[in-house]
Design an enzyme around this catalytic site. Structure first.
Site, PDB file in Angstrom:
ATOM      1  N   HIS A 189       4.741   2.698 -18.551  1.00 52.01           N
ATOM      2  CA  HIS A 189       4.021   2.769 -17.276  1.00 52.01           C
ATOM      3  C   HIS A 189       3.046   1.615 -17.046  1.00 52.01           C
ATOM      4  CE1 HIS A 189       0.721   4.363 -19.719  1.00 52.01           C
ATOM      5  NE2 HIS A 189      -0.062   4.003 -18.725  1.00 52.01           N
TER       6      HIS A 189
HETATM    7  C1  UD1 Z   1      -3.686   4.823 -15.091  1.00 51.56           C
HETATM    8  C2  UD1 Z   1      -4.618   3.960 -15.945  1.00 51.56           C
HETATM    9  C3  UD1 Z   1      -3.981   3.722 -17.304  1.00 51.56           C
HETATM   10  C4  UD1 Z   1      -3.555   5.015 -17.956  1.00 51.56           C
HETATM   11  C5  UD1 Z   1      -2.669   5.780 -16.994  1.00 51.56           C
HETATM   12  C6  UD1 Z   1      -2.218   7.089 -17.562  1.00 51.56           C
HETATM   13  C7  UD1 Z   1      -5.959   2.343 -14.677  1.00 51.56           C
HETATM   14  C8  UD1 Z   1      -6.135   0.923 -14.359  1.00 51.56           C
HETATM   15  N1  UD1 Z   1      -4.839   2.652 -15.347  1.00 51.56           N
HETATM   16  O1  UD1 Z   1      -2.531   4.043 -14.836  1.00 51.56           O
HETATM   17  O2  UD1 Z   1      -4.918   3.085 -18.144  1.00 51.56           O
HETATM   18  O3  UD1 Z   1      -2.844   4.726 -19.146  1.00 51.56           O
HETATM   19  O4  UD1 Z   1      -3.386   5.996 -15.777  1.00 51.56           O
HETATM   20  O5  UD1 Z   1      -1.142   7.603 -16.826  1.00 51.56           O
HETATM   21  O6  UD1 Z   1      -6.784   3.159 -14.371  1.00 51.56           O
HETATM   22  N2  UD1 Z   1       0.877   7.693  -8.672  1.00 51.56           N
HETATM   23  C9  UD1 Z   1       1.494   8.763  -8.076  1.00 51.56           C
HETATM   24  N3  UD1 Z   1       1.016  10.001  -8.358  1.00 51.56           N
HETATM   25  C10 UD1 Z   1      -0.031  10.208  -9.190  1.00 51.56           C
HETATM   26  C11 UD1 Z   1      -0.660   9.092  -9.786  1.00 51.56           C
HETATM   27  C12 UD1 Z   1      -0.194   7.838  -9.510  1.00 51.56           C
HETATM   28  O7  UD1 Z   1       2.439   8.627  -7.328  1.00 51.56           O
HETATM   29  O8  UD1 Z   1      -0.406  11.367  -9.410  1.00 51.56           O
HETATM   30  C13 UD1 Z   1       1.398   6.352  -8.394  1.00 51.56           C
HETATM   31  C14 UD1 Z   1       0.609   5.700  -7.302  1.00 51.56           C
HETATM   32  O9  UD1 Z   1       1.452   5.304  -6.306  1.00 51.56           O
HETATM   33  C15 UD1 Z   1      -0.039   4.510  -7.971  1.00 51.56           C
HETATM   34  C16 UD1 Z   1       0.725   4.303  -9.255  1.00 51.56           C
HETATM   35  O10 UD1 Z   1       1.325   5.557  -9.558  1.00 51.56           O
HETATM   36  O11 UD1 Z   1       0.020   3.392  -7.168  1.00 51.56           O
HETATM   37  C17 UD1 Z   1      -0.188   3.901 -10.364  1.00 51.56           C
HETATM   38  O12 UD1 Z   1      -1.204   4.870 -10.531  1.00 51.56           O
HETATM   39  P1  UD1 Z   1      -2.683   4.455 -11.004  1.00 51.56           P
HETATM   40  O13 UD1 Z   1      -3.499   5.671 -11.101  1.00 51.56           O
HETATM   41  O14 UD1 Z   1      -3.211   3.351 -10.196  1.00 51.56           O
HETATM   42  O15 UD1 Z   1      -2.496   3.877 -12.423  1.00 51.56           O
HETATM   43  P2  UD1 Z   1      -1.584   4.363 -13.612  1.00 51.56           P
HETATM   44  O16 UD1 Z   1      -0.429   3.458 -13.680  1.00 51.56           O
HETATM   45  O17 UD1 Z   1      -1.290   5.833 -13.569  1.00 51.56           O
END
Ligand code: UD1
Length: 359
Positions: free
Chosen positions: A205
């Site tokens: 991820h």
């Molecule tokens: C975040 C943390 C990472 C951690 C991870 C655990 C940061 C910079 N990164 O990364 O350190 O290892 O969480 O999972 O804070 N999204 C959904 N549904 C959700 C959550 C996210 O669709 O419930 C999608 C969103 O479109 C988003 C993308 O996933 O743009 C990334 O989510 P984000 O929370 O920004 O970072 P993670 O990759 O989850």
């Protein structure tokens, strides 16, 4: 003592469950739980609150997704309001996500002391957003709970030694607490028709792997060539990236939805090898004695590599792939890298004994 705990992303719910239980049982401590809303899908958030019996958040800030700046700023605006309303004695943050950074920035600018659980981790790669988040958070924190000696040493090298406590790793508490329950309750192996030690588990991820199409393509291609089924729970970011590239439909890869905690513990412990770019899963692999191949050039959990339970594999250069998989074996030695499984108890005692008004 009134404290605000800031949570937002999946691993933080797991880290918080063991400590929040102790804090919530103490009549002298009022723990206000704030969910930033960074993770909002049911299977990325709600399911963990239910399964780990985390109290429902007192506030949900609904920050949602966005660029780093947008997401962090949205959290900060609301956190500032919560802190001004609640006037806590302490703000507690976990790990290295944007929620961690937003919590530590908002609190420290309002002169509220910050306590950081999982302090002192370093990958020494500032291109990772998590590295920036953890370095800044450590430098803003008054109380730093370090999981390992290596973490204490990293902090010392940056001039931070006051307020540092080596407590062991709070994720180890959760693994020990929930392992038996997972084996009794989870039927994930039957549901997926898997035999123990006869499949690989994969999670990917990190932005560095998902946002670079060739890299993700390489990883999927390599999974397709493995000798056993690869079970690949998809993080939403990875799912989107794979859909864009139309990757991997006709193969030995089993793409599934994100797993809940108990199913994940069973899948991790029964996998032949785990492939991951997650920090938490590298640790859980060690805690459950499953060999791990980390799809990154470096790791914050260098101890697991030193002890040969974890191997680094650069996804940009998969020429080493076959060798890395062939070389995996289970080392004889298994030192206690992550403490004694009572990090939450130690943190609770330290928090409980803090002088009421800290500077
Ligand atoms: C975040 C943390 C990472 C951690 C991870 C655990 C940061 C910079 N990164 O990364 O350190 O290892 O969480 O999972 O804070 N999204 C959904 N549904 C959700 C959550 C996210 O669709 O419930 C999608 C969103 O479109 C988003 C993308 O996933 O743009 C990334 O989510 P984000 O929370 O920004 O970072 P993670 O990759 O989850």
């Amino acid at each position: 003592m009134k404290m605000v705990t800031v949570l937002g992303a999946r691993p933080q719910f797991i880290k918080a469950c063991m400590l929040s239980r102790l804090l919530q049982d103490d009549d002298n401590i009022n723990e206000i739980i704030v969910h930033t809303g960074q993770h909002y899908d049911k299977n990325m958030s709600d399911v963990f609150f239910t399964q780990l019996q985390l109290p429902a958040p007192d506030y949900n800030l609904g920050a949602g997704s966005g660029s780093h700046g947008k997401q962090t700023a949205a959290m900060m605006v609301h956190l500032e309001e919560v802190i001004n309303t609640e006037k806590p004695d302490l703000v507690l943050v976990y790990g290295d996500t944007n929620s961690t950074l937003a919590g530590s920035l908002a609190a420290s600018k309002l002169h509220v002391p910050v306590a950081h659980v999982e302090a002192g981790l370093r990958s020494f790669n500032k291109r990772m957003p998590e590295e920036i988040n953890r370095v800044v958070t450590d430098h803003l924190s008054t109380i730093l709970f370090a999981p390992s000696q290596a973490a204490v040493d990293h902090l010392a090298r940056e001039g931070i030694s006051d307020g540092v406590y080596q407590t062991g790793d709070i994720m180890y508490d959760a693994v020990l607490h929930y392992k038996e329950k997972a084996f009794h309750q989870s039927d994930i192996l039957e549901r997926l028709q898997l035999e123990a030690k006869d499949y690989y588990l994969a999670t990917v991820h990190r932005a560095e792997n998902t946002d670079e199409p060739n890299r993700l393509k390489n990883i999927v291609k390599a999974f397709q060539q493995l000798d056993k089924k690869v079970v690949f729970p998809l993080h939403p970011r990875t799912k989107r990236a794979l859909e864009k590239g139309n990757e991997g439909t006709n193969s030995n890869i089993l793409f599934i939805e994100p797993l809940n905690y108990l199913d994940m513990l069973v899948m991790e412990s029964q996998a032949k090898t785990i492939f991951t770019d997650s920090g938490g899963i590298q640790k859980e692999a060690y805690m459950l004695r499953t060999p791990c191949i980390t799809l990154r050039k470096e790791t914050e959990w260098a101890e697991t590599v030193r002890e040969k339970w974890n191997t680094l594999l650069d996804p940009a250069d998969l020429s080493e792939w076959r060798k890395a998989v062939a070389d995996v074996n289970i080392p004889h030695s298994y030192p206690p890298l992550f403490g004694d499984g009572n990090a939450a108890g130690q943190i609770y005692r330290i928090v409980n004994n803090l002088p009421f008004a800290m500077s």
